[in-house]
Motif scaffolding. Structure first.
Motif, PDB file in Angstrom:
ATOM      1  N   PRO A  60       0.913  -1.249   0.004  1.00 36.02           N
ATOM      2  CA  PRO A  60       0.081  -0.030   0.039  1.00 36.02           C
ATOM      3  C   PRO A  60       0.914   1.412   0.163  1.00 36.02           C
ATOM      4  N   ARG A  63       1.628   2.254  -3.746  1.00 38.03           N
ATOM      5  CA  ARG A  63       0.541   2.166  -4.673  1.00 38.03           C
ATOM      6  C   ARG A  63       0.691   3.398  -5.642  1.00 38.03           C
ATOM      7  N   ASN A  81      -4.354  -5.339  -0.654  1.00 36.84           N
ATOM      8  CA  ASN A  81      -5.430  -4.800   0.171  1.00 36.84           C
ATOM      9  C   ASN A  81      -4.683  -4.079   1.378  1.00 36.84           C
ATOM     10  N   MET A  82      -5.017  -3.085   1.808  1.00 41.97           N
ATOM     11  CA  MET A  82      -4.329  -2.302   2.869  1.00 41.97           C
ATOM     12  C   MET A  82      -4.727  -3.198   4.334  1.00 41.97           C
TER      13      MET A  82
END
Length: 102
Positions: A60, A63, A81-82
């Protein structure tokens, strides 16, 4: 079935190493033949050239590099996905990568 190579990219390569080991445990438990490794963003191009990953998974914190990588590589590029990253849910991140590779 050939082994899937999953490359994780983060800013320094450190935070993802724990996630890599959790993903490898999940892959072994599931009988998946997967090679999973992490690298620093600065070394990503070298690793893509030498390891030929099937998918690139961005941490993340990097990103913002998504569009740049998508333009330059011909493999899927996804952002981890964070929540899964923060909770170190290796099985979820692994499953996402395998779903995208197909």
């Amino acid at each position: 079935m050939a082994a899937k190579t999953i490359m994780l990219v983060c800013s320094a390569g450190m935070s993802t190493s724990l996630l890599v080991s959790k993903m490898q445990k999940a892959a072994e438990a599931d009988g998946q033949d997967a090679k999973i490794f992490a690298t620093a963003a600065a070394d990503a191009d070298n690793k893509i050239a030498s390891e030929h990953p099937d998918i690139l998974m961005l941490g993340p914190q990097v990103r913002f590099m998504l569009d740049d990588f998508k333009k330059r590589v011909d493999i899927p590029v996804e952002v981890i996905n964070m929540q899964d990253y923060g909770m170190m849910r290796g099985e979820k991140v692994l499953q996402h990568a395998l779903d995208v590779i197909g």
